[in-house]
Design a protein around this motif. Structure first.
Motif, mmCIF file in Angstrom:
data_model
loop_
_atom_site.group_PDB
_atom_site.id
_atom_site.type_symbol
_atom_site.label_atom_id
_atom_site.label_comp_id
_atom_site.label_asym_id
_atom_site.label_seq_id
_atom_site.Cartn_x
_atom_site.Cartn_y
_atom_site.Cartn_z
ATOM 1 N N PHE A 181 -7.750 3.406 2.457
ATOM 2 C CA PHE A 181 -6.309 3.514 2.235
ATOM 3 C C PHE A 181 -5.533 2.901 3.400
ATOM 4 C CE2 PHE A 181 -2.297 5.920 2.711
ATOM 5 C CZ PHE A 181 -1.697 5.569 1.504
ATOM 6 N N LEU A 182 -5.939 3.223 4.632
ATOM 7 C CA LEU A 182 -5.251 2.681 5.799
ATOM 8 C C LEU A 182 -5.393 1.166 5.853
ATOM 9 C CD1 LEU A 182 -3.668 3.112 8.395
ATOM 10 C CD2 LEU A 182 -5.828 3.560 9.590
ATOM 11 N N PHE A 183 -6.572 0.656 5.549
ATOM 12 C CA PHE A 183 -6.800 -0.791 5.507
ATOM 13 C C PHE A 183 -5.873 -1.445 4.480
ATOM 14 C CE2 PHE A 183 -8.911 -4.509 3.682
ATOM 15 C CZ PHE A 183 -9.254 -5.240 4.808
ATOM 16 N N SER A 184 -5.736 -0.811 3.335
ATOM 17 C CA SER A 184 -4.919 -1.369 2.247
ATOM 18 C C SER A 184 -3.446 -1.409 2.615
ATOM 19 C CB SER A 184 -5.117 -0.549 0.968
ATOM 20 O OG SER A 184 -6.473 -0.536 0.569
ATOM 21 N N ILE A 185 -2.931 -0.319 3.192
ATOM 22 C CA ILE A 185 -1.505 -0.315 3.550
ATOM 23 C C ILE A 185 -1.247 -1.208 4.759
ATOM 24 C CG2 ILE A 185 -1.185 1.990 2.575
ATOM 25 C CD1 ILE A 185 -0.922 3.070 5.427
ATOM 26 N N SER A 186 -2.255 -1.369 5.632
ATOM 27 C CA SER A 186 -2.108 -2.279 6.776
ATOM 28 C C SER A 186 -1.967 -3.715 6.291
ATOM 29 C CB SER A 186 -3.314 -2.155 7.715
ATOM 30 O OG SER A 186 -3.463 -0.851 8.216
ATOM 31 N N LEU A 187 -2.824 -4.101 5.355
ATOM 32 C CA LEU A 187 -2.774 -5.454 4.802
ATOM 33 C C LEU A 187 -1.459 -5.677 4.057
ATOM 34 C CD1 LEU A 187 -4.531 -7.972 4.648
ATOM 35 C CD2 LEU A 187 -5.478 -7.100 2.512
ATOM 36 N N SER A 188 -1.049 -4.680 3.291
ATOM 37 C CA SER A 188 0.220 -4.761 2.582
ATOM 38 C C SER A 188 1.383 -4.899 3.559
ATOM 39 C CB SER A 188 0.406 -3.515 1.711
ATOM 40 O OG SER A 188 1.717 -3.446 1.190
ATOM 41 N N GLY A 189 1.357 -4.089 4.622
ATOM 42 C CA GLY A 189 2.421 -4.141 5.615
ATOM 43 C C GLY A 189 2.507 -5.477 6.324
ATOM 44 N N LEU A 190 1.346 -6.089 6.597
ATOM 45 C CA LEU A 190 1.346 -7.407 7.245
ATOM 46 C C LEU A 190 1.981 -8.458 6.339
ATOM 47 C CD1 LEU A 190 -1.990 -7.982 9.209
ATOM 48 C CD2 LEU A 190 0.315 -7.692 10.091
ATOM 49 N N LEU A 191 1.701 -8.379 5.061
ATOM 50 C CA LEU A 191 2.290 -9.335 4.118
ATOM 51 C C LEU A 191 3.813 -9.206 4.079
ATOM 52 C CD1 LEU A 191 -0.264 -9.124 1.148
ATOM 53 C CD2 LEU A 191 -0.032 -10.946 2.858
ATOM 54 N N PHE A 192 4.309 -7.983 4.099
ATOM 55 C CA PHE A 192 5.753 -7.765 4.124
ATOM 56 C C PHE A 192 6.363 -8.268 5.442
ATOM 57 C CE2 PHE A 192 4.940 -4.277 0.955
ATOM 58 C CZ PHE A 192 5.703 -4.830 -0.066
ATOM 59 N N LEU A 193 5.560 -8.234 6.521
ATOM 60 C CA LEU A 193 6.063 -8.606 7.840
ATOM 61 C C LEU A 193 6.166 -10.120 8.048
ATOM 62 C CD1 LEU A 193 6.829 -7.448 10.715
ATOM 63 C CD2 LEU A 193 4.423 -7.852 11.319
ATOM 64 N N VAL A 194 5.403 -10.880 7.291
ATOM 65 C CA VAL A 194 5.325 -12.330 7.505
ATOM 66 C C VAL A 194 6.694 -13.005 7.631
ATOM 67 C CG1 VAL A 194 4.647 -14.511 6.427
ATOM 68 C CG2 VAL A 194 3.012 -12.632 6.580
ATOM 69 N N PRO A 195 7.654 -12.746 6.743
ATOM 70 C CA PRO A 195 8.967 -13.411 6.890
ATOM 71 C C PRO A 195 9.661 -13.067 8.212
ATOM 72 C CG PRO A 195 8.764 -12.442 4.709
ATOM 73 C CD PRO A 195 7.612 -11.927 5.504
ATOM 74 N N PHE A 196 9.564 -11.803 8.645
ATOM 75 C CA PHE A 196 10.176 -11.392 9.908
ATOM 76 C C PHE A 196 9.527 -12.112 11.086
ATOM 77 C CE2 PHE A 196 10.670 -7.820 6.998
ATOM 78 C CZ PHE A 196 12.018 -7.492 7.146
ATOM 79 N N TYR A 197 8.193 -12.183 11.063
ATOM 80 C CA TYR A 197 7.475 -12.816 12.170
ATOM 81 C C TYR A 197 7.712 -14.319 12.188
ATOM 82 C CZ TYR A 197 3.650 -13.517 15.508
ATOM 83 O OH TYR A 197 2.902 -13.835 16.622
#
Length: 293
Positions: A181-197
């Motif tokens: 679960f943590l791996f899944s939400i981490s990967l999801s969170g990184l995808l959402f972060l891409v535009p900000f980064y």
């Protein structure tokens, strides 16, 4: 056991707050979040990959929950906090961040109809009194000197994001491994972060790779992400967000102890009184749950 796990999370995250304030001029906020969770994913890979094929149908069936938790708990909360540390004080940040348990109770009531006992309300009030004692240094007159700025608003928005993440954990699917679960939400969170980064890099804000920054990324990536998130998720699932959320109030107390231990700051009577009130409030808020379990 769940209360010990929640306490451990609060302690580790207190170190994260202190570290983010210390490194705010060195590591840009989106970069801090990106490298933090990339390290977390790398650490989780050897644990998760052997289980992922078996548990993927369960993850796929709960993709909406994964995306919600990834966005609010991984991307939004961390990005807002790290950004806020550029324009607010430690006192104000601790004060506003202490609103998280209140938001958790509010969302738990609005979304799930969660009831809160009188004893738990009393515990919340005691914990808030302890937080206020530490922040105001035992002097109510300090309220007149507090001022709020853009950074304080960002911390408040971060508190809302974390409350939504914590309440969403009530929908955690039975049988799903916590590391998966943590791996899944981490990967999801990184995808959402891409535009900000990407925008941050385009604006010229980059992180310099040196020993302090690498050690900081290692701390937040391994301890504040993998360890603290896992213990928080497990603890919250067992006692409920409305009870477990009160452990956020431990963070000002732990931050004080860390400052005394590592920054040479002095321990005062108001610190001791505040910590005592926080602990009393947590016991009061959780006693009934522990008694009937």
């Amino acid at each position: 056991m769940p209360y010990l796990l929640l306490t451990l999370s609060a302690f580790i995250w207190s170190g994260n707050f202190v570290l983010s304030r210390a490194m705010n001029a060195t590591i840009p906020p989106a970069g801090f979040v990106f490298w933090r969770w990339l390290v977390a994913i790398c650490v989780l890979c050897p644990i998760v990959i052997p289980r992922l094929r078996k548990e993927w149908p369960l993850v796929r069936a709960n993709l909406k929950l994964v995306c919600v938790c990834g966005f609010f708990g991984v991307t939004l909360f961390n990005f807002l906090i790290y950004t806020a540390m550029h324009s607010t004080t430690a006192i104000n940040a601790a004060l506003v961040n202490s609103a998280i348990p209140v938001f958790i109770l509010m969302f738990a009531r609005l979304i799930f109809g969660q009831t809160v006992s009188l004893r738990q309300h009393a515990g919340i009030a005691l914990s808030l009194a302890g937080v206020a004692t530490i922040i105001l240094q035992g002097d109510l007159g300090r309220i007149r000197t507090l001022s709020f700025n853009r950074g304080d608003l960002l911390v408040l928005l971060a508190a809302v994001a974390w409350a939504l993440y914590s309440v969403a954990l009530r929908r955690y699917p039975q049988g799903l491994n916590p590391f998966v679960f943590l791996f899944s939400i981490s990967l999801s969170g990184l995808l959402f972060l891409v535009p900000f980064y990407a925008f941050e890099i385009h604006s010229g804000a980059v992180m310099n790779a040196n020993t302090p920054t690498l050690l900081s990324i290692a701390y937040v990536g391994i301890l504040a992400s993998v360890v603290a998130f896992t213990t928080w998720n497990i603890g919250l699932r067992r006692v409920g967000a409305h009870v477990g959320g009160q452990f956020i109030h431990l963070m000002p107390a732990f931050s004080t102890m860390l400052a005394v231990a590592f920054l040479g700051e002095q321990l005062h009577l108001f610190h001791i009184v505040g910590i005592a009130l926080i602990l009393t409030g947590i016991v009061c808020a959780t006693f009934r749950i522990a008694k009937t379990a």
